[in-house]
Design a protein around this motif. Structure first.
Motif, mmCIF file in Angstrom:
data_model
loop_
_atom_site.group_PDB
_atom_site.id
_atom_site.type_symbol
_atom_site.label_atom_id
_atom_site.label_comp_id
_atom_site.label_asym_id
_atom_site.label_seq_id
_atom_site.Cartn_x
_atom_site.Cartn_y
_atom_site.Cartn_z
ATOM 1 N N ILE A 137 0.849 -1.194 0.000
ATOM 2 C CA ILE A 137 0.000 0.000 0.000
ATOM 3 C C ILE A 137 0.885 1.244 0.000
ATOM 4 N N GLY A 138 1.913 1.250 0.843
ATOM 5 C CA GLY A 138 2.826 2.399 0.896
ATOM 6 C C GLY A 138 3.530 2.630 -0.422
ATOM 7 N N ASN A 139 3.984 1.555 -1.066
ATOM 8 C CA ASN A 139 4.679 1.691 -2.346
ATOM 9 C C ASN A 139 3.748 2.245 -3.417
ATOM 10 N N ALA A 140 2.505 1.752 -3.458
ATOM 11 C CA ALA A 140 1.537 2.242 -4.446
ATOM 12 C C ALA A 140 1.209 3.714 -4.202
ATOM 13 N N LEU A 141 1.069 4.115 -2.949
ATOM 14 C CA LEU A 141 0.780 5.519 -2.646
ATOM 15 C C LEU A 141 1.955 6.413 -3.050
ATOM 16 N N ALA A 142 3.173 5.926 -2.868
ATOM 17 C CA ALA A 142 4.342 6.709 -3.301
ATOM 18 C C ALA A 142 4.321 6.886 -4.813
ATOM 19 N N ASN A 143 4.012 5.816 -5.539
ATOM 20 C CA ASN A 143 3.939 5.914 -7.005
ATOM 21 C C ASN A 143 2.839 6.879 -7.436
ATOM 22 N N LEU A 144 1.695 6.818 -6.773
ATOM 23 C CA LEU A 144 0.592 7.727 -7.101
ATOM 24 C C LEU A 144 0.968 9.172 -6.784
ATOM 25 N N ALA A 145 1.640 9.379 -5.655
ATOM 26 C CA ALA A 145 2.058 10.740 -5.289
ATOM 27 C C ALA A 145 2.981 11.323 -6.363
ATOM 28 N N GLU A 146 3.933 10.527 -6.829
ATOM 29 C CA GLU A 146 4.847 10.998 -7.872
ATOM 30 C C GLU A 146 4.097 11.268 -9.173
ATOM 31 N N HIS A 488 -11.152 8.089 -18.522
ATOM 32 C CA HIS A 488 -11.324 8.284 -17.077
ATOM 33 C C HIS A 488 -10.023 8.124 -16.296
ATOM 34 N N PHE A 489 -8.982 7.564 -16.906
ATOM 35 C CA PHE A 489 -7.765 7.218 -16.170
ATOM 36 C C PHE A 489 -7.186 8.384 -15.365
ATOM 37 N N PRO A 490 -7.023 9.585 -15.936
ATOM 38 C CA PRO A 490 -6.470 10.691 -15.139
ATOM 39 C C PRO A 490 -7.312 10.999 -13.897
ATOM 40 N N ASN A 491 -8.641 10.940 -14.040
ATOM 41 C CA ASN A 491 -9.511 11.211 -12.885
ATOM 42 C C ASN A 491 -9.342 10.154 -11.804
ATOM 43 N N VAL A 492 -9.195 8.893 -12.222
ATOM 44 C CA VAL A 492 -9.040 7.801 -11.257
ATOM 45 C C VAL A 492 -7.708 7.940 -10.515
ATOM 46 N N VAL A 493 -6.656 8.327 -11.228
ATOM 47 C CA VAL A 493 -5.349 8.531 -10.590
ATOM 48 C C VAL A 493 -5.467 9.599 -9.500
ATOM 49 N N GLU A 494 -6.089 10.720 -9.845
ATOM 50 C CA GLU A 494 -6.234 11.808 -8.871
ATOM 51 C C GLU A 494 -7.044 11.358 -7.655
ATOM 52 N N LEU A 543 -0.794 1.319 -23.118
ATOM 53 C CA LEU A 543 -0.128 2.340 -22.309
ATOM 54 C C LEU A 543 -0.759 2.441 -20.927
ATOM 55 N N VAL A 544 -2.099 2.498 -20.901
ATOM 56 C CA VAL A 544 -2.819 2.695 -19.640
ATOM 57 C C VAL A 544 -2.677 1.472 -18.735
ATOM 58 N N ILE A 545 -2.818 0.268 -19.301
ATOM 59 C CA ILE A 545 -2.758 -0.934 -18.465
ATOM 60 C C ILE A 545 -1.368 -1.107 -17.875
ATOM 61 N N LYS A 546 -0.332 -0.820 -18.663
ATOM 62 C CA LYS A 546 1.038 -0.957 -18.157
ATOM 63 C C LYS A 546 1.342 0.093 -17.093
ATOM 64 N N GLU A 547 0.906 1.319 -17.338
ATOM 65 C CA GLU A 547 1.145 2.388 -16.375
ATOM 66 C C GLU A 547 0.349 2.156 -15.097
ATOM 67 N N GLY A 548 -0.894 1.693 -15.228
ATOM 68 C CA GLY A 548 -1.696 1.390 -14.049
ATOM 69 C C GLY A 548 -1.069 0.304 -13.199
ATOM 70 N N LEU A 549 -0.566 -0.748 -13.849
ATOM 71 C CA LEU A 549 0.119 -1.813 -13.112
ATOM 72 C C LEU A 549 1.382 -1.266 -12.434
ATOM 73 N N ARG A 550 2.102 -0.395 -13.129
ATOM 74 C CA ARG A 550 3.316 0.189 -12.533
ATOM 75 C C ARG A 550 2.982 0.963 -11.272
ATOM 76 N N LEU A 551 1.886 1.709 -11.308
ATOM 77 C CA LEU A 551 1.478 2.470 -10.127
ATOM 78 C C LEU A 551 1.213 1.553 -8.939
ATOM 79 N N LEU A 552 0.756 0.344 -9.207
ATOM 80 C CA LEU A 552 0.498 -0.621 -8.136
ATOM 81 C C LEU A 552 1.757 -1.389 -7.733
ATOM 82 N N GLY A 553 2.852 -1.159 -8.458
ATOM 83 C CA GLY A 553 4.090 -1.867 -8.150
ATOM 84 C C GLY A 553 4.201 -3.211 -8.835
#
Length: 560
Positions: A137-146, A488-494, A543-553
């Motif tokens: 959870i901490g790692n994913a939040l750090a990725n989202l913050a960045e 919707h991806f940018p809104n979900v990230v925020e 692009l979106v699926i790979k980036e979304g997975l990256r955000l989750l670590g």
């Protein structure tokens, strides 16, 4: 964009009393496609307009006009907006092509500092499933913050101090075998700790012996310090194996013991501000006005407690990083502790105390009960990860034995399965440990998402997709649900970052993959007509699926 346009137009039509933000907050996305792409409910306007919601909708709908809107229809007190599919599709695909992996990024973080206290396993104990939650959870939040424009500092605040280490030292002195501990450190140390805990229930002298050894540790007794350093170094070596498998790194690894020689300054500061009170020989900060029990600073025997260390650590972190947010990713059972810490820092007149946030999460349960090292009830994370990787490897051997880099892909798939099984749940909920559910490679799992990405890459390869031939002018109604989802991806990230909830990304990705697979099943993507445009959509999805997975670590293999 379309929600902003709709909110601005409605706010203008309704008058100054109704702000854009208020209107925006009411805009909905209908659950049924036949009701449009956006909807605005008029029910909250009925009283002030002294008209029925249906009549208000009838009057407002004809006045809403924009290139984004294909049609605007009043229905039962709602204004339903059908978007111009071709216009929105082209705009979305152009955004994806222009942004690439930056799609979904935000700048509201404005390079402010976010410090995350995460993972924090205890030395001399194996890394259990119970510590997985804070770590991922901490790692994913750090990725989202960045992703949202913040600078982050990930701190692994190792539990290497406290009365439990006095018990461990006492247990080692009583039963320890140096040769066995060196050969298999964490299992042997855990075995002794569990044995000591059980025996102390019937022998009070063991409890006192543990306290004596902790006091020796605090007083820098050479034997106590040497044993403690040995146990700590052995633990960190084992922990790093886990972090490597999870693909997680830290900016700073620091134990509680680091603050031993800094706590006196904190105690002096509390005395100087006249916040300390004696209670049964112990030193506490009363929190009666806040409706909380007192915060214990020093025990009656003069030893410190972890509240003293957390106060000292918080002060040190602000001096080091001038953070704008300090996120403590710690289980909800520590809620009272962090309330006390925050109130004590506030009483010290430290304005940044309000920027400390406890990001709590539910427990990892085993058969409905909490895991516990002391009671010998725990599941080792390393064992779970290795089994996940082994199962992924067996699956590859069965379905694609000629795959290159099989070991690497097996690690990506196995570790991803474990991480995603945690992150797909709302962090506030408890998670029941189930090896079978975690390692299922179908359904709501990371392997399902990874395979969707691999399928997209295969289509792009077969179609000969090239970025310089990308075509955003797709006219395909079957693609519309997927286009809207990508949009919707940018809104979900925020939202995921503002609510500190990585599960919003996980659930979004599952929906996106299902929409892509449905489009793939119902469309001949590689036919000549609009080939470049359809491949551009597939590229956008990948692009979106790979980036979304990256955000989750989680990593996305190119082939599986």
């Amino acid at each position: 964009m379309e929600k902003n346009v709709l909110a601005l137009q409605l706010s203008h039509l309704l008058g100054e009393e109704y702000s854009r933000d208020w209107v925006y907050s009411l805009i909905e996305i209908p659950k049924q496609e036949k009701l449009g792409d956006l909807a605005f409910p008029c029910f909250q306007l009925a009283k002030s307009f002294r008209q029925s919601p249906a009549k208000i909708a009838d009057q407002l709908a004809p006045r809403l006009k924009h290139d984004l809107f294909a049609s605007v229809q009043p229905t039962g007190g709602y204004i339903n907006i059908f978007l111009n599919q071709r216009f929105v599709t082209e705009h979305t695909l152009k955004q994806l092509l222009t942004s690439g992996t930056d799609y979904g990024s935000h700048e509201f973080g404005a390079n402010k500092n976010v410090v995350l206290d995460m993972s924090a396993p205890n030395i001399a104990k194996p890394f259990s499933m119970g510590h997985l939650r804070s770590t991922v959870i901490g790692n994913a939040l750090a990725n989202l913050a960045e992703k949202c424009g913040y600078e982050t500092v990930k701190i692994n605040y190792i539990g290497d101090y406290g009365t439990q280490f006095g018990k461990l030292l006492a247990a080692y002195k009583k039963w320890g075998d140096e040769e066995q501990v060196r050969a298999n450190p964490l299992p042997e140390l855990t075995k002794m700790y569990v044995k000591y805990h059980g025996a102390s229930q019937h022998d009070p002298t063991l409890i006192e012996n543990g306290r004596d050894w902790f006091k020796k540790l605090e007083q820098n007794d050479p034997e106590a310090i040497n044993l403690w350093k040995w146990f700590k170094d052995a633990s960190l070596t084992e922990f790093n194996k886990i972090y490597d498998l999870l693909g997680i790194s830290f900016d700073l690894t620091r134990g509680e013991a680091y603050y031993n020689d800094k706590m006196d300054a904190t105690v002096d500061l509390l005395k100087e501000r006249q916040l300390l009170t004696e209670s049964d020989g112990a030193m506490v900060v009363p929190l009666d006005e806040e409706g909380l029990p007192p915060c214990l600073i020093k025990k009656s025997n003069g030893t410190t407690i972890y509240a003293t260390r957390d106060l000292t650590a918080a002060i040190d972190r602000y001096r080091s990083y001038q953070f704008d947010e300090a996120l403590y990713v710690v289980g909800h059972e520590q809620t009272l502790h962090f309330q006390q810490i925050k109130h004590v820092l506030t009483k010290l007149n430290l304005p940044w105390a309000q920027d400390i946030k406890h990001i709590s999460f539910g427990m990892m349960l085993q058969n409905g009960t909490k895991m516990s090292t002391r009671r010998g009830k725990t599941i080792l994370l390393e064992k779970v990860l290795k089994e996940a990787i082994e199962r992924a490897r067996a699956n590859i051997e069965e379905k694609n034995p000629g795959l290159a880099d099989k070991d690497l892909v097996a690690e990506q798939v196995g570790a991803g399965a474990v991480i995603f099984h945690d992150l797909k749940h709302d962090r506030r909920n408890d998670v029941e440990f189930s090896l079978e559910d975690m390692l299922t490679f179908e359904g709501d799992t990371a392997p399902y998402l990874q395979y969707a990405y691999v399928r997209a890459q295969s289509i792009l390869d077969k179609g000969g997709f090239e970025l310089d031939k990308a075509d955003a002018s797709l006219d395909d109604s079957l693609a519309w649900p997927l286009v809207k989802q990508l949009r919707h991806f940018p809104n979900v990230v925020e939202k995921a970052y503002r609510e500190y909830d990585p599960s919003k990304i996980a659930r979004y990705l599952l929906d996106a993959a299902k929409m892509f697979n449905k489009y793939y099943a119902g469309t001949r993507i590689l036919q000549d007509n609009q080939l470049d445009a359809r491949l551009t959509l597939v590229h956008g999805f990948s692009l979106v699926i790979k980036e979304g997975l990256r955000l989750l670590g989680i990593q996305a293999p190119e082939k599986m």
